[in-house]
Design an enzyme around this catalytic site. Structure first.
Site, PDB file in Angstrom:
ATOM      1  N   ASP A 187      45.843  91.402 -11.776  1.00 58.64           N
ATOM      2  CA  ASP A 187      44.968  91.154 -12.927  1.00 58.64           C
ATOM      3  C   ASP A 187      45.552  91.789 -14.186  1.00 58.64           C
ATOM      4  O   ASP A 187      45.653  91.151 -15.237  1.00 58.64           O
ATOM      5  CB  ASP A 187      43.574  91.729 -12.669  1.00 58.64           C
ATOM      6  CG  ASP A 187      42.825  91.021 -11.555  1.00 58.64           C
ATOM      7  OD1 ASP A 187      42.017  90.141 -11.861  1.00 58.64           O
ATOM      8  OD2 ASP A 187      43.062  91.345 -10.379  1.00 58.64           O
ATOM      9  N   ASP A 222      35.100  82.839 -17.747  1.00 54.86           N
ATOM     10  CA  ASP A 222      34.880  82.070 -16.520  1.00 54.86           C
ATOM     11  C   ASP A 222      34.716  80.578 -16.794  1.00 54.86           C
ATOM     12  O   ASP A 222      34.649  79.780 -15.849  1.00 54.86           O
ATOM     13  CB  ASP A 222      33.639  82.581 -15.776  1.00 54.86           C
ATOM     14  CG  ASP A 222      33.873  83.930 -15.123  1.00 54.86           C
ATOM     15  OD1 ASP A 222      35.032  84.244 -14.808  1.00 54.86           O
ATOM     16  OD2 ASP A 222      32.891  84.682 -14.927  1.00 54.86           O
ATOM     17  N   ILE A 234      43.009  86.496 -13.480  1.00 52.92           N
ATOM     18  CA  ILE A 234      42.757  85.939 -12.148  1.00 52.92           C
ATOM     19  C   ILE A 234      41.266  85.655 -12.032  1.00 52.92           C
ATOM     20  O   ILE A 234      40.453  86.575 -11.949  1.00 52.92           O
ATOM     21  CB  ILE A 234      43.183  86.885 -11.017  1.00 52.92           C
ATOM     22  CG1 ILE A 234      44.692  87.100 -11.025  1.00 52.92           C
ATOM     23  CG2 ILE A 234      42.757  86.318  -9.659  1.00 52.92           C
ATOM     24  CD1 ILE A 234      45.208  87.997  -9.904  1.00 52.92           C
ATOM     25  N   ASP A 235      40.908  84.391 -12.048  1.00 55.71           N
ATOM     26  CA  ASP A 235      39.523  84.010 -11.774  1.00 55.71           C
ATOM     27  C   ASP A 235      39.421  83.750 -10.279  1.00 55.71           C
ATOM     28  O   ASP A 235      40.039  82.831  -9.753  1.00 55.71           O
ATOM     29  CB  ASP A 235      39.137  82.745 -12.544  1.00 55.71           C
ATOM     30  CG  ASP A 235      37.685  82.372 -12.298  1.00 55.71           C
ATOM     31  OD1 ASP A 235      36.813  83.207 -12.573  1.00 55.71           O
ATOM     32  OD2 ASP A 235      37.438  81.259 -11.795  1.00 55.71           O
ATOM     33  N   ASP A 259      41.384  84.761 -18.488  1.00 61.08           N
ATOM     34  CA  ASP A 259      41.022  85.439 -17.250  1.00 61.08           C
ATOM     35  C   ASP A 259      42.291  85.472 -16.413  1.00 61.08           C
ATOM     36  O   ASP A 259      42.735  84.436 -15.913  1.00 61.08           O
ATOM     37  CB  ASP A 259      39.917  84.680 -16.523  1.00 61.08           C
ATOM     38  CG  ASP A 259      39.346  85.477 -15.355  1.00 61.08           C
ATOM     39  OD1 ASP A 259      40.017  86.440 -14.907  1.00 61.08           O
ATOM     40  OD2 ASP A 259      38.261  85.130 -14.854  1.00 61.08           O
ATOM     41  N   THR A 312      39.241  86.828  -8.005  1.00 61.47           N
ATOM     42  CA  THR A 312      40.026  87.917  -7.420  1.00 61.47           C
ATOM     43  C   THR A 312      39.684  88.131  -5.951  1.00 61.47           C
ATOM     44  O   THR A 312      40.565  88.431  -5.136  1.00 61.47           O
ATOM     45  CB  THR A 312      39.812  89.223  -8.212  1.00 61.47           C
ATOM     46  OG1 THR A 312      40.142  89.000  -9.583  1.00 61.47           O
ATOM     47  CG2 THR A 312      40.695  90.339  -7.674  1.00 61.47           C
TER      48      THR A 312
END
Length: 365
Positions: A47, A301, A136-137, A134, A139
């Site tokens: 991330d 998101d 890493i959407d 983001d 995680t």
């Protein structure tokens, strides 16, 4: 001013591809440096590293633009070992193609990396050019080696202009262009691209949606995703997550039942991957009815994914039928819940939502 967004799109696509390579690297590491944030969601060295690479590439090319990102560098400043791990990843992740890598940027030190990560702490996307990201959407599913997305979107005065989603584990059978009309292109949480680098889906406002394989080097050829408004031969298919504790899943089921949709249908944890699944015709409908009236979504998101789904023939509103408003901070403060559906059926879903929420004593308005 150039309004084609050609440069913005190319740099965003290269930045996402490079960040996706970093996340793939971390998938092979046993200790992913997992921490827990205040909301108890996990965060990893991937991330932090992906956010550093995304912001550095965009800032290098568009130095006046601002950023809203999910992560901050404070945890790294207080943990030297974690900082070393992230810096090792960031400093060693480069595109194999020299020309493509040269369009981005290289960070010179851990301290510069920390400063770059913290460029994402802006809170106002109402005016000017703001990149929302983001790193890493999903995680939680990333940690399990399932589906996740590296997300980057350009907002201009609060309006989505460019959206790029890198989906490093996304896999489906056959070439994209060989899909048969009326048949679904199936995606699955655990159907992953174990040998390659997944797919990238991107869009520019008014210019449609495109998909390509990701690679270690230059951008590969892309295919257009034709807008769709029809329903597949097997009817309306929802996309949802039955392990999501923040949403009222019983209301999701009732709404789906009211419109004759399959629920939960395709299960996917990452919200941004759900937009991708709908854009490529695996799913037709996403409903988000929060359990708490105070719950609001984070803008990272949805920014980018919303544009991609709209450009593929979809419509996205909140539970009252209002467009999503990205101008009021880091959350969608004026929007409660969400309905994402194909244009031709969205009004039917909205009516069903109002009926179900009204009959349960919680009117949508």
């Amino acid at each position: 001013m150039d309004v084609s967004y050609d440069k913005e799109l190319k740099i965003a696509e290269l930045a996402v591809q490079r960040a996706a390579l970093l996340t793939k690297k971390v998938l092979g590491i046993v200790n992913k440096g997992t921490l827990s944030k205040s909301d108890l969601s996990p965060v990893t060295i991937a991330d932090f590293g992906a956010q550093a690479l995304l912001i550095s590439a965009i800032h290098h090319n568009f130095p006046k633009d601002k950023f809203i990102g999910e992560e901050s560098a404070e945890a790294l400043r207080s943990d030297p070992a974690l900082l070393d791990s992230v810096w090792s990843l960031v400093s060693s992740t480069k595109l194999d193609d020299t020309e493509s890598e040269g369009l981005l940027s290289s960070l010179a030190s851990p301290e510069e990396m920390l400063d770059v990560i913290n460029r994402g702490t802006e809170s106002d996307a109402s005016k000017g050019r703001v990149w929302v990201l983001d790193p890493i959407d999903g995680t939680a599913t990333f940690l399990r080696g399932e589906q996740y997305a590296v997300c980057l979107a350009l907002l201009e005065d609060g309006q989505e202009k460019v959206g790029v989603l890198g989906c490093p584990n996304l896999s489906f059978e056959g070439p994209f262009s060989q899909t048969i009309p009326g048949r679904r292109r199936k995606v699955h949480e655990r159907q992953v691209d174990g040998d390659g680098f997944g797919r990238m889906v991107s869009a520019v406002l008014g210019r449609g949606v495109f998909i390509r394989h990701m690679s270690r080097g230059s951008l590969l050829p892309k295919e257009k995703i034709e807008p769709q408004d029809g329903i597949a031969d097997d009817g309306i298919n929802c996309i949802d997550s039955t392990i999501c504790k923040a949403m009222d899943l019983e209301k999701h089921r009732k709404i789906a039942e009211r419109v004759g949709a399959t629920w939960p249908g395709t299960e996917m944890w990452s919200t941004q991957l759900r937009y991708v699944a709908m854009a490529i015709a695996d799913c037709d409908l996403m409903i988000r009815v929060p359990k708490s009236s105070a719950w609001r979504a984070q803008i990272w998101d949805h920014a980018g994914g919303v544009l991609i789904f709209k450009e593929s023939g979809g419509r996205v509103t909140d539970l009252d039928g209002a467009e999503l408003n990205f101008t009021v901070g880091r959350r969608l403060e004026v929007n409660r819940g969400l309905i994402a559906a194909r244009q031709g059926m969205h009004h039917v879903i909205l009516d069903a939502v109002k009926e179900i929420l009204g009959s349960d004593g919680k009117a949508a308005s």
